[in-house]
Design a protein around this motif. Structure first.
Motif: not given
Length: 141
Positions: A70-80, A125-131
């Motif tokens: 799930e973390l990898k998926k969320v990171i993949d969705e981000l434009n870092l 864009e960062l809400k999912k990662l923080e949660g």
């Protein structure tokens, strides 16, 4: 036999090309830090573990395969490349109304830092990662 010499390299090339397109951003480390005068929350994910620290508690625990995926998926969705230029939705941290929070994500030799935002109210864009980080570490927001 002639056809085999032509077809085998073509099939190999196609397989390698498809595999290269499916690469995901395998992170080396994710760090979240939120602080203000007298308050601190740190959450760090690396390898298969999460390390957390607050004013009241600290610890380390293993991350399940599902949580890691799930973390990898969320990171993949981000434009870092753009997380440092996102806009914070609120400014309570300026008057100590909220903790100053930011993410650092390390992939290979590159390190990506987010803007500073109010803890609990990150850019969309960062809400999912923080949660997800709060959920994995079992820290109450």
């Amino acid at each position: 036999m002639k056809y085999l010499k032509v077809i085998a390299p073509a099939v190999f090339f196609l397989m390698m090309n498809c595999a290269a397109q499916n690469t995901s951003k395998n992170f080396d480390m994710i760090a979240y830090e939120a602080q203000t005068r007298g308050s601190l929350i740190q959450i760090t994910v690396d390898d298969n573990k999460v390390t957390y620290k607050t004013n009241q508690e600290e610890g380390t625990k293993e991350i399940s395969k599902e949580q890691l995926e799930e973390l990898k998926k969320v990171i993949d969705e981000l434009n870092l490349e753009e997380i440092g230029s996102l806009t914070a939705p609120s400014e309570k941290r300026i008057t100590d109304g909220a903790l100053h929070a930011e993410f650092t994500i390390k992939i290979g030799d590159k390190e990506y830092k987010s803007i500073t935002f109010d803890a609990g109210n990150p850019p969309t864009e960062l809400k999912k990662l923080e949660g997800l980080l709060y959920s994995i570490s079992n820290i109450k927001e």
